[in-house]
Motif scaffolding. Structure first.
Motif, mmCIF file in Angstrom:
data_model
loop_
_atom_site.group_PDB
_atom_site.id
_atom_site.type_symbol
_atom_site.label_atom_id
_atom_site.label_comp_id
_atom_site.label_asym_id
_atom_site.label_seq_id
_atom_site.Cartn_x
_atom_site.Cartn_y
_atom_site.Cartn_z
ATOM 1 N N GLU A 196 51.815 29.826 5.714
ATOM 2 C CA GLU A 196 50.383 30.068 5.925
ATOM 3 C C GLU A 196 50.122 31.408 6.594
ATOM 4 O OE1 GLU A 196 48.906 25.439 6.417
ATOM 5 O OE2 GLU A 196 49.748 26.510 8.117
ATOM 6 N N ASN A 213 53.755 39.034 16.224
ATOM 7 C CA ASN A 213 52.417 38.471 16.377
ATOM 8 C C ASN A 213 52.036 37.624 15.180
ATOM 9 O OD1 ASN A 213 51.037 39.329 18.918
ATOM 10 N ND2 ASN A 213 51.911 41.270 18.243
ATOM 11 N N LEU A 214 52.402 36.360 15.277
ATOM 12 C CA LEU A 214 52.007 35.430 14.218
ATOM 13 C C LEU A 214 50.928 34.508 14.772
ATOM 14 C CD1 LEU A 214 55.557 34.509 12.901
ATOM 15 C CD2 LEU A 214 53.995 36.253 12.038
ATOM 16 N N VAL A 215 50.163 33.914 13.866
ATOM 17 C CA VAL A 215 49.165 32.946 14.319
ATOM 18 C C VAL A 215 49.913 31.653 14.632
ATOM 19 C CG1 VAL A 215 47.036 31.721 13.766
ATOM 20 C CG2 VAL A 215 47.446 33.997 12.819
ATOM 21 N N PRO A 216 49.923 31.244 15.892
ATOM 22 C CA PRO A 216 50.818 30.148 16.297
ATOM 23 C C PRO A 216 50.548 28.812 15.617
ATOM 24 C CG PRO A 216 49.414 30.853 18.122
ATOM 25 C CD PRO A 216 49.173 31.804 17.014
ATOM 26 N N VAL A 217 49.309 28.579 15.204
ATOM 27 C CA VAL A 217 49.035 27.254 14.634
ATOM 28 C C VAL A 217 49.344 27.184 13.142
ATOM 29 C CG1 VAL A 217 47.337 26.488 16.304
ATOM 30 C CG2 VAL A 217 46.594 27.827 14.339
ATOM 31 N N LEU A 218 49.712 28.305 12.557
ATOM 32 C CA LEU A 218 49.963 28.292 11.115
ATOM 33 C C LEU A 218 51.461 28.350 10.832
ATOM 34 C CD1 LEU A 218 47.176 30.745 9.894
ATOM 35 C CD2 LEU A 218 47.110 28.256 10.036
#
Ligand code: ATP
Ligand code: MG
Lengths: 232, 413
Positions: free
Chosen positions: A103, A94-99
């Motif tokens: 980041e 679960n990573l923040v897709p836009v970063l």
């Protein structure tokens, strides 16, 4: 940081059937412990970790992190507590897709307001240690599953939390990377007395723990120190 | 940080964001252009009404507006008072001209018949500067100093009486202060078409001096009209005038032409409905986009929650996304609308492409070309309204983002 679960049960309604994901679990982790959570699929490992981190509320029982009781805290307070004290590794990557990888890794530090210079150095060092040097600027979609997993672990520990809750942190990884990750976790555990609780199916990983909690059908079946674990 | 994530979130769905931004900015542009044309056409109407007869302000004998009787004149001393008051105002108001006028109804006859006439006595040099009469001339020449028997006729009355340039006609009217009927032989020097048919069927313009003599007015007049550089100053000047000339009637164009003012109000009302419709369109688009983007990101919001991004910050993040959409749209729409306005301000919109013949409304001819007129206040008002609206509409999606945080969405992949 200590963690205590008192008579925790978590029931799920599935149609007209009730599923007991956790059934009267009592558990105490002292500061600096390095504990593996084992058990077959569906035994409640993820549920337990989520409840321990205040992401989910138990149907019954209480959860204490140090001397704070989580089940009655507001969601903002819980978010704050996670931000400051708890590192999470989720079972999905679960990573923040836009970063970018970098980041994502510095996300918590950023939210905490750590100055950029310090943040950068710290994050780069950790990404190097998990073997992602040179991939700092890639977005999650440009990383393999294993690489994403490593970013997730890097993110969880970059902020040097006092408690790390990791759900299958070494799944999808080859043994070499898995061990490198474990080395990193151990180092943090040793140097900062960070408490670790991580779930795993992998016997090689279990061996590195100093205590194994065995879950079956939502109950703790066995809770024992690892024989032959290296004790400092 | 929140700003950075919000900005990147916008460009994850480039097409949708662009679509939203273009819808909102088109809406805004449309709004600005419509406002510009509305204001522009009203300004043109006011301008032509003012120049076609009234003036920005008129000073008359009390009661003349209600009942325009020939006896209700401004006495010579009152004319002087009024004119010196006007001169005094020049230091505070951009006054272009002041003109004396007399009005009378009468009867015009030629060898081919007779018809009712509206006789207006004017100061030709001044009117040529300030009003549109001379520009509407279609034949012959305008009144000039010499030649006390000249008249300029409206096209309609000339046709009715079958009069050509240079031909003679007889005017009859009741003289002031008596009940005697006077008559006078005059010669047609010019024919004008104001575009207002009814007006053209009665209009007889003559020199002020000639009219005063014909009607037995001496040096009295019915009206002193004031022309300003800026229509918007009509009301303020009228307010001063009402206070400082209490015994006279000081009216601005809106009071002198109540039908026109009412027409503009009704027209503004109609535009208002159209604008509300555009706003609703914008509202719906923005809300829809934000809500969709929040709903499809539930899993991500759960993750942000797990990482310790507090509900308040998630709320702020979606608000920031909304603000960015609003800013982009305001910028694009503002530019687009403003360029549209500039084009229409310079080149105009030829409405005669849609109508044939003269177009008039509320007793005023419309120019065949509509020019846009857009004040800074209008632009600022619309842009900020769109911004505020967008922000308000972002509240609901933002609330959902703050509430999102169901850990089960993170799932076991
Ligand atoms: N949201 C949910 N709704 C209903 N039942 C659920 C939900 N989440 C988990 N469960 C059930 O609770 C039990 C425990 O699930 P949990 O995810 O904790 O298992 P796990 O030990 O993490 O399994 P795995 O090793 O496969 O990840 C399972 O029987 C699961 O089906
Ligand atoms: Mg699990």
């Amino acid at each position: 940081m200590t963690l205590r679960l008192e008579a925790v049960s978590r029931l799920y309604q599935q149609g007209d059937q009730m599923i007991r994901a956790l059934d009267d679990v009592n558990l105490e982790l002292g500061e600096g412990e390095f504990v593996a959570l084992a058990g077959p699929s569906g035994s409640g490992k993820t549920t337990l970790l989520n409840i321990a981190g205040g992401l989910d509320r138990p149907t019954q029982g209480m959860v204490w992190v140090d001397n704070q009781e989580l089940t009655r805290m507001s969601r903002s307070r819980l978010a704050q507590l996670r931000l400051e004290e708890i590192g999470f590794v989720f079972q999905g990557h679960n990573l923040v897709p836009v970063l970018t990888a970098e980041e994502n890794t510095e996300f918590i530090l950023l939210l905490r307001g750590v100055p950029p210079g310090e943040r950068r150095a710290n994050v780069r060092a950790i990404l190097k240690e998990v073997g992602l040097e040179g991939m700092e600027n890639r977005k999650p979609a440009e990383l393999s599953g294993g690489q994403q997993q490593r970013v997730a672990v890097a993110r969880a520990i970059a902020a040097e939390p006092h408690l790390v809750l990791a759900d299958e942190p070494t799944a999808n990884l080859d043994s070499e990377t898995a061990f490198a990750l474990l080395d990193l976790m151990e180092k943090l555990n040793r140097e900062h007395r960070t408490t670790f609780l991580f779930s795993t199916h992998d016997p090689r990983v279990m061996k590195r723990a100093r205590r194994i909690i065995q879950l079956v059908d939502g109950r703790i079946e066995k809770d024992s120190p690892v024989v032959g674990a290296v004790l400092e | 940080m929140i700003l950075r994530i919000a900005w990147r979130n916008l460009w994850r769905r480039t097409r949708r964001t662009l679509l939203t931004v273009s819808t909102v900015s088109l809406g805004l542009a449309l709004l600005l252009i419509s406002l510009g044309l509305g204001d522009g056409s009203h300004r043109q109407m006011i301008d032509s009404a003012v120049r076609m007869g009234v003036g920005h302000l008129v000073i008359q004998q009390t009661g003349y507006q209600e009942g325009a009787e020939i006896d209700r004149t401004l006495a010579p001393s009152q004319v002087i008072d009024a004119e010196s008051w006007i001169e005094k105002q020049r230091s505070r108001f951009p006054i272009r001209d002041r003109l004396r006028r007399v009005f009378a109804s009468g009867l015009a006859s030629s060898a081919d018949g007779s018809t009712g006439a509206q006789i207006i006595g004017i100061q030709p040099e001044g009117e040529m500067r300030a009003s549109l009469f001379d520009e509407k001339l279609i034949q012959g020449r305008f009144l000039h100093k010499e030649g006390a028997d000249q008249v300029v006729l409206g096209e309609g009355i000339a046709r009715k009486l079958k009069l050509e340039l240079g031909e003679k006609m007889v005017l009859m009217a009741q003289a002031a202060y008596t009940s005697e009927i006077q008559s006078k032989l005059v010669r047609v020097t010019g024919i004008i078409r104001t575009g207002l048919e009814q007006f053209d069927q009665m209009l007889v313009l003559m020199h002020l001096d000639t009219a005063q003599e014909f009607l037995g007015l001496g040096t009295s007049v019915h009206q002193v009209a004031i022309f300003l550089e800026d229509e918007l100053l009509s009301e303020p000047l009228a307010t001063v005038g009402k206070k400082e000339l209490p015994e006279l009637e000081v009216l601005h164009w809106g009071e002198a032409l109540p039908e026109l003012r009412d027409y503009i109000r009704v027209d503004d009302g109609g535009n208002y409905v159209f604008h509300v419709f555009i706003f609703l369109l914008i509202a719906f688009t923005v809300m829809n986009t934000l809500l969709m983007s929040v709903l499809e990101r539930s899993r991500e919001f759960a993750l942000l929650d797990a990482l310790g991004l507090a509900p308040g910050k998630r709320f702020a993040m979606v608000l920031v996304e909304g603000t960015l959409v609003a800013l982009l749209s305001a910028l694009a729409g503002g530019l687009l609308g403003y360029s549209g306005h500039l084009y229409l301000h310079v080149h105009g919109l030829p409405i005669d492409a849609f109508y044939s013949g003269d177009i008039s409304a509320a007793g005023v001819t419309l120019d065949p070309v509509l020019y846009s007129d857009l004040s800074f206040n209008r632009i600022a008002g619309s842009v900020s309204l769109v911004m505020i609206l967008t922000l308000l509409l972002a509240l609901l999606p933002a609330l959902r983002a703050a509430r999102a945080g169901n850990v089960h969405l993170l799932g076991n992949v």
